[in-house]
Design an enzyme around this catalytic site. Structure first.
Site, short mmCIF file in Angstrom:
data_model
loop_
_atom_site.label_atom_id
_atom_site.label_comp_id
_atom_site.label_asym_id
_atom_site.label_seq_id
_atom_site.Cartn_x
_atom_site.Cartn_y
_atom_site.Cartn_z
N ARG A 14 -24.25 16.87 -45.61
CA ARG A 14 -23.92 16.04 -44.45
C ARG A 14 -22.60 16.50 -43.81
NH1 ARG A 14 -19.76 13.16 -42.53
NH2 ARG A 14 -19.30 12.38 -44.61
N ASP A 15 -21.49 16.22 -44.44
CA ASP A 15 -20.18 16.59 -43.87
C ASP A 15 -20.09 18.11 -43.76
OD1 ASP A 15 -17.47 16.69 -43.16
OD2 ASP A 15 -16.95 15.02 -44.46
N HIS A 207 -12.12 10.63 -50.33
CA HIS A 207 -12.81 11.71 -49.63
C HIS A 207 -11.71 12.56 -48.99
CE1 HIS A 207 -16.15 12.97 -46.68
NE2 HIS A 207 -15.08 13.27 -45.98
N HIS A 209 -10.32 15.96 -47.27
CA HIS A 209 -10.50 17.28 -46.64
C HIS A 209 -9.31 18.13 -47.10
CE1 HIS A 209 -13.99 16.75 -43.90
NE2 HIS A 209 -13.75 15.48 -44.22
N CYS A 240 -15.18 17.27 -39.11
CA CYS A 240 -15.80 16.27 -38.25
C CYS A 240 -15.68 16.74 -36.81
CB CYS A 240 -15.11 14.92 -38.43
SG CYS A 240 -15.72 13.68 -37.29
N ASN A 249 -14.10 20.18 -46.61
CA ASN A 249 -13.85 19.19 -47.67
C ASN A 249 -13.35 19.92 -48.92
OD1 ASN A 249 -15.34 16.42 -46.98
ND2 ASN A 249 -16.49 18.11 -46.10
P1 HMG Z 1 -23.48 5.72 -27.91
O1 HMG Z 1 -23.79 6.79 -26.91
O2 HMG Z 1 -22.32 4.81 -27.67
O3 HMG Z 1 -24.75 4.86 -28.26
O4 HMG Z 1 -23.29 6.43 -29.31
P2 HMG Z 1 -25.67 4.03 -27.38
O5 HMG Z 1 -26.04 2.84 -28.19
O6 HMG Z 1 -25.08 3.83 -26.02
O7 HMG Z 1 -26.94 5.00 -27.24
C1 HMG Z 1 -26.89 6.20 -26.50
C2 HMG Z 1 -28.12 7.04 -26.82
O8 HMG Z 1 -28.08 7.44 -28.20
C3 HMG Z 1 -29.41 6.26 -26.67
O9 HMG Z 1 -30.41 7.20 -26.30
C4 HMG Z 1 -29.70 5.78 -28.07
O10 HMG Z 1 -31.08 5.56 -28.31
C5 HMG Z 1 -29.22 6.96 -28.88
P3 HMG Z 1 -30.99 7.28 -24.83
O11 HMG Z 1 -31.49 5.90 -24.55
O12 HMG Z 1 -29.79 7.62 -23.97
O13 HMG Z 1 -32.01 8.34 -24.92
N1 HMG Z 1 -28.86 6.53 -30.22
C6 HMG Z 1 -29.36 7.06 -31.34
N2 HMG Z 1 -30.25 8.05 -31.54
C7 HMG Z 1 -30.55 8.34 -32.82
N3 HMG Z 1 -30.01 7.70 -33.89
C8 HMG Z 1 -29.13 6.72 -33.71
C9 HMG Z 1 -28.78 6.37 -32.39
N4 HMG Z 1 -27.93 5.44 -31.88
C10 HMG Z 1 -28.00 5.54 -30.56
N5 HMG Z 1 -28.61 6.09 -34.76
C11 HMG Z 1 -23.29 6.48 -31.67
C12 HMG Z 1 -22.93 5.70 -30.43
C13 HMG Z 1 -22.64 5.81 -32.84
C14 HMG Z 1 -24.80 6.47 -31.81
C15 HMG Z 1 -22.80 7.95 -31.51
O14 HMG Z 1 -21.46 7.95 -31.10
C16 HMG Z 1 -22.95 8.73 -32.77
O15 HMG Z 1 -24.06 9.00 -33.22
N6 HMG Z 1 -21.82 9.14 -33.41
C17 HMG Z 1 -21.88 9.84 -34.67
C18 HMG Z 1 -20.61 10.53 -34.93
C19 HMG Z 1 -20.66 11.22 -36.26
O16 HMG Z 1 -21.69 11.36 -36.90
N7 HMG Z 1 -19.47 11.73 -36.70
C20 HMG Z 1 -19.36 12.42 -37.93
C21 HMG Z 1 -19.50 11.53 -39.12
S1 HMG Z 1 -18.02 10.63 -39.56
C22 HMG Z 1 -17.11 11.74 -40.52
O17 HMG Z 1 -17.43 12.89 -40.57
C23 HMG Z 1 -15.98 11.21 -41.34
C24 HMG Z 1 -16.32 11.11 -42.84
O18 HMG Z 1 -16.70 12.35 -43.36
C25 HMG Z 1 -15.11 10.58 -43.64
C26 HMG Z 1 -13.81 11.32 -43.36
O19 HMG Z 1 -13.79 12.56 -43.39
O20 HMG Z 1 -12.80 10.63 -43.18
C27 HMG Z 1 -17.47 10.13 -43.09
MG MG Z 2 -15.33 13.93 -43.89
#
Ligand code: HMG
Ligand code: MG
Length: 309
Positions: A14-15, A207, A209, A240, A249
């Protein structure tokens, strides 16, 4: 104390893959996860049910999850940001999810388009439903040690967000050093404040990095504080897309080497992790970047390096 069990929570699929320029085919992801499970990893974060526009690298989450074995003793987790993600996770047969927010609004706004408070409200029904389904639930607090947009973070503030996640029902709170700026004294502070705030030590994880080379030192500080779950990514990949400056990581092979040599029990085979690290590095078209990935393990009987490619 050394000798006790420690959980290694693998985030490589994933990450590790969410920030790669190269698109990794679904079959390669499936094989990578299979190698990780064969190495003895029992908690693997397999993918994210997020927007494919936000993270195109994981757009095949449904197919990846569908390809995972059932009942092989491994807990496969997926990131879920909202109800839509929950529905996808349910359809794909998931039984463990992780929701993700942060200590800072500036980061969550860029990462998931919501403030921290709004993200918690979004998670409320998601975690409630996952609880009804009997799923295991984790909550991440990113930027717990520093934010790429708003700088210094008070540990008490990160703890407050962790406390809210616990109230919403998560089984585990994981504090993330998203951009790898933390040092051991901060880890000790955060763990101490978390305990004071009523976060049980056996429900905490870290977690790290390894952006600035402090991840292993931070693990030792976490162990000293009594924390027994650490995230790591085989091959040391990761980052990210919404955290500029985030590098890989902590590498699982570096963590396994440290735990083995220090006498902690974890059930993961270093040789298996190194095999999986070589596999994913080859798929990404580069050498394994981690220290132990390059040097191999070490056999104190012979003095030889072991498990090198
Ligand atoms: P948004 O654009 O605000 O969402 O995104 P929305 O509700 O306005 O929807 C926009 C479009 O996205 C729509 O599609 C939804 O259907 C679709 P359209 O109608 O325009 O065709 N949509 C989705 N499609 C599939 N699956 C879904 C989904 N939700 C909405 N679940 C949202 C908001 C949260 C969805 C977006 O910003 C997003 O997906 N962000 C993900 C960011 C991410 O994954 N970042 C990396 C992970 S975090 C990380 O790495 C940190 C961590 O490792 C810990 C650390 O290191 O500290 C965990
Ligand atoms: Mg991370």
């Amino acid at each position: 104390m050394a000798g006790e069990p420690v959980r290694i929570y693998e985030v490589g699929p994933r990450d590790g893959l969410q920030n790669e320029a190269v698109a990794v085919p679904t079959e390669v992801k499936r094989r990578f996860i299979e190698l990780l499970a064969s190495a003895g990893l029992r908690e693997i974060e397999a993918t994210s049910f997020v927007s494919p526009t936000a993270v195109p690298q994981l757009a095949d989450a449904d197919a990846v999850f569908a390809a995972l074995p059932r009942d092989d003793g491994v807990r496969y987790t997926a990131l879920v940001p909202n109800r839509r993600g929950l529905a996808r996770a349910e359809a794909a047969g998931a039984r463990a999810i992780a929701v993700f927010t942060a200590a800072t609004d500036a980061f969550t706004e860029r990462n998931i388009g919501r403030s921290v408070a709004e993200s918690l409200e979004t998670f409320r029904p998601v975690l409630a439903r996952a609880g009804e389904l009997g799923w295991w639930r984790r909550g991440y607090v990113s930027t717990a040690f520093g934010c790429p947009y708003s700088g210094r973070v008070e540990p008490a503030h990160a703890v407050k967000v962790g406390r809210r996640l616990l109230e919403l029902g998560v089984e585990e709170v994981c504090f993330g050093d998203t951009i790898g700026v933390g040092v051991p004294a901060q880890v000790a502070d955060l763990a101490g404040l978390a305990l004071e705030a009523g976060l049980p030590i056996d429900r905490l994880a870290f977690h790290f990095h390894d952006t600035r080379g402090t991840a292993l030192a931070n693990v030792v500080a976490g162990l000293d504080a009594g924390v027994r779950c650490f995230d790591a990514s085989t091959g040391g990949t990761g980052g990210c897309p919404y955290a500029p400056g985030a590098a890989g990581n902590l590498a699982t092979e570096d963590l396994v080497y440290l735990l083995d040599a220090s006498g902690w029990r974890h059930g993961v085979r270093l040789a298996g992790v190194l095999e999986a690290a070589r596999f994913i590095a080859t798929a990404l078209g580069r050498p394994v970047g981690s220290k132990v990935g390059q040097a191999g393990g070490w056999d104190p009987e012979t003095g030889d390096a072991v498990g090198r490619g």
